[in-house]
Design an enzyme around this catalytic site. Sequence first.
Site, PDB file in Angstrom:
ATOM      1  N   SER A 179     -10.345   1.697   2.256  1.00 54.83           N
ATOM      2  CA  SER A 179      -8.724   2.511   1.400  1.00 54.83           C
ATOM      3  C   SER A 179      -8.246   1.630   0.891  1.00 54.83           C
ATOM      4  CB  SER A 179      -8.317   3.619   2.735  1.00 54.83           C
ATOM      5  OG  SER A 179      -6.933   2.561   3.071  1.00 54.83           O
ATOM      6  N   LYS A 199       1.153  -1.151  -0.147  1.00 57.60           N
ATOM      7  CA  LYS A 199      -0.176  -0.246  -0.142  1.00 57.60           C
ATOM      8  C   LYS A 199       0.340   1.380  -0.276  1.00 57.60           C
ATOM      9  CE  LYS A 199      -3.634   2.012   2.333  1.00 57.60           C
ATOM     10  NZ  LYS A 199      -4.832   1.401   3.439  1.00 57.60           N
ATOM     11  N   SER A 253     -10.433  -0.527   6.498  1.00 61.74           N
ATOM     12  CA  SER A 253      -9.514  -0.229   5.083  1.00 61.74           C
ATOM     13  C   SER A 253      -9.081  -2.034   4.624  1.00 61.74           C
ATOM     14  CB  SER A 253      -8.819   0.663   5.797  1.00 61.74           C
ATOM     15  OG  SER A 253      -9.572   1.836   5.134  1.00 61.74           O
TER      16      SER A 253
HETATM   17  N1  GLN Z   1     -12.940   4.498   5.605  1.00 61.42           N
HETATM   18  C1  GLN Z   1     -12.391   4.305   7.360  1.00 61.42           C
HETATM   19  C2  GLN Z   1     -12.041   6.027   7.286  1.00 61.42           C
HETATM   20  O1  GLN Z   1     -12.378   7.040   5.903  1.00 61.42           O
HETATM   21  C3  GLN Z   1     -11.749   3.396   7.603  1.00 61.42           C
HETATM   22  C4  GLN Z   1     -10.248   3.783   6.506  1.00 61.42           C
HETATM   23  C5  GLN Z   1      -9.080   2.898   7.446  1.00 61.42           C
HETATM   24  O2  GLN Z   1      -9.020   1.893   8.206  1.00 61.42           O
HETATM   25  N2  GLN Z   1      -7.833   4.035   6.455  1.00 61.42           N
HETATM   26  O3  GLN Z   1     -11.617   6.692   8.337  1.00 61.42           O
END
Ligand code: GLN
Length: 497
Positions: free
Chosen positions: A156, A81, A180
């Site tokens: 994400s 990532k 995410s």
């Molecule tokens: N969708 C969640 C956020 O926007 C979780 C994102 C994540 O786990 N990095 O914060």
Amino acid sequence: MADTHITWASIEETQRQLSAGTLTSVALTEMCLARIKAHPELGAFLALDEKGALAAAVASDERRKAGRTLGPLDGIPVAHKDLLCTEGVPTTAASRILEGYLPPYDATVVRRWKDAGTVLLGKLNMDEFGMGSSTENSAYGPARNPWDLTRTPGGSSGGSAAAVAAGLCFGATGTDTGGSIRQPAALTSLVGIKPTYGRVSRFGCIAYASSLDQVGVFARTVRDAAYLLHALAGHDPKDSTSLNAPVVDYAAALGGDLKGMRLGLPREYMTLPGMEPEVQRSVEEACRQMEKLGATLVDISLPHTRYALPTYYVVAPAEASSNLARYDGIRYGPRKGAQNATLREMYEETRGQLFGLEVKRRIMLGAYVLSAGYYDAYYGQAQKVRSLIKRDFDEAFAKIDVVICPTSPTVAFKLGEKVNDPVAMYLSDVFTLSCNLAGLPGMSLPCGFSSGEKPLPIGLQLMGRPLEEHTLFKVAHAYEQATEWHRRHPSLVGGAA
Ligand code: GLN
């Protein structure tokens, strides 16, 4: 190359072929690079390191010839990532504010996979700084779901999910602050695991919300995930929150039935308005399958779960607003503003122009909940609720071994469907957030598909006691071996490789 056998082979099977000499790491790496280039429509990769990858593959083949193979991951192509620092390879967090940034060092997880002999292909698309659930908040365009290109692969870590699900690489890292890893794994039919907070080092992982962030892995099978995570887990003196506890051999924990295992189904999770009936049905069927494997299903309650979403959206933005203060146009990345601008003007121009909308929304939200006069009402209160959420789990784990529930209330949604409705987007993580707030390990694994012309994957979530990743692996493996979901792969149209 069409969708060849090796594209979808497990790491174990690929390793066997490497050992037998019917395959080399160089050939495998070239195949992955060709496949990545043939499928730009997936938007999975933000950067490729072809030279580095081929050099690592050559080194792996040489080690093998000399009888010094490093283990189950030696020669296996993987990707990271873009939130993880890779020495000399662009690392942007999918933000314009880090465009062109070349880290001078490797994140600990990057180093550990290199030390295990993996071949690093490149960097994967994501929502900017990890903020989002669809990868549409990437400054470099969205990633797409290989099961249906009009839909999101989740977020994400959507690039990681798209890449592994499409057979562009054999495994990938992701980070999980509120879901995410697990939500994109569910939406693309992968195994995704977020370990216990502190199990994997965050050194070199660009911070979003430091008390919630955890690095984990994506894989196509449970055993692959076990190998990939095992190579990352363990204490790191460079991360003060890293746990100094022994690492269980996850692959050795696989096998056997589930006799004596108690699985808890939280009743609040199954009655959520907005949950798609097909998701509910698949999870219920998975529960029945678990019973057939010898597990006992127990009805549990996690009453504070309904506060997880608002709690998370106070804690995460608060920490983000502090972590993102460092992007000031001086220390990293590009700078904006006129030549004769004052320091303040330069900050404003740089941050105003180079952060995306969602990131700015989070920074403002975070600064507000931390501000004098509001701190106790929001941040202080959220911390108290966080303790209650954790206590629900402690009480549940006195009776059960693993929590079982859906990963995401819906299958992959259409790109564009939720971009103008932040709250609808936030609801994607309603089942995954509490695990991060409590610091527990959580996994998603394939448990079905929707009906319809283009079947879309459905994910099952397992959550365990702190440092009991091996229990999740055991349960997931027993279920995987009894089902066929992991054998289905998307057929990619277009592209030559
Ligand atoms: N969708 C969640 C956020 O926007 C979780 C994102 C994540 O786990 N990095 O914060």
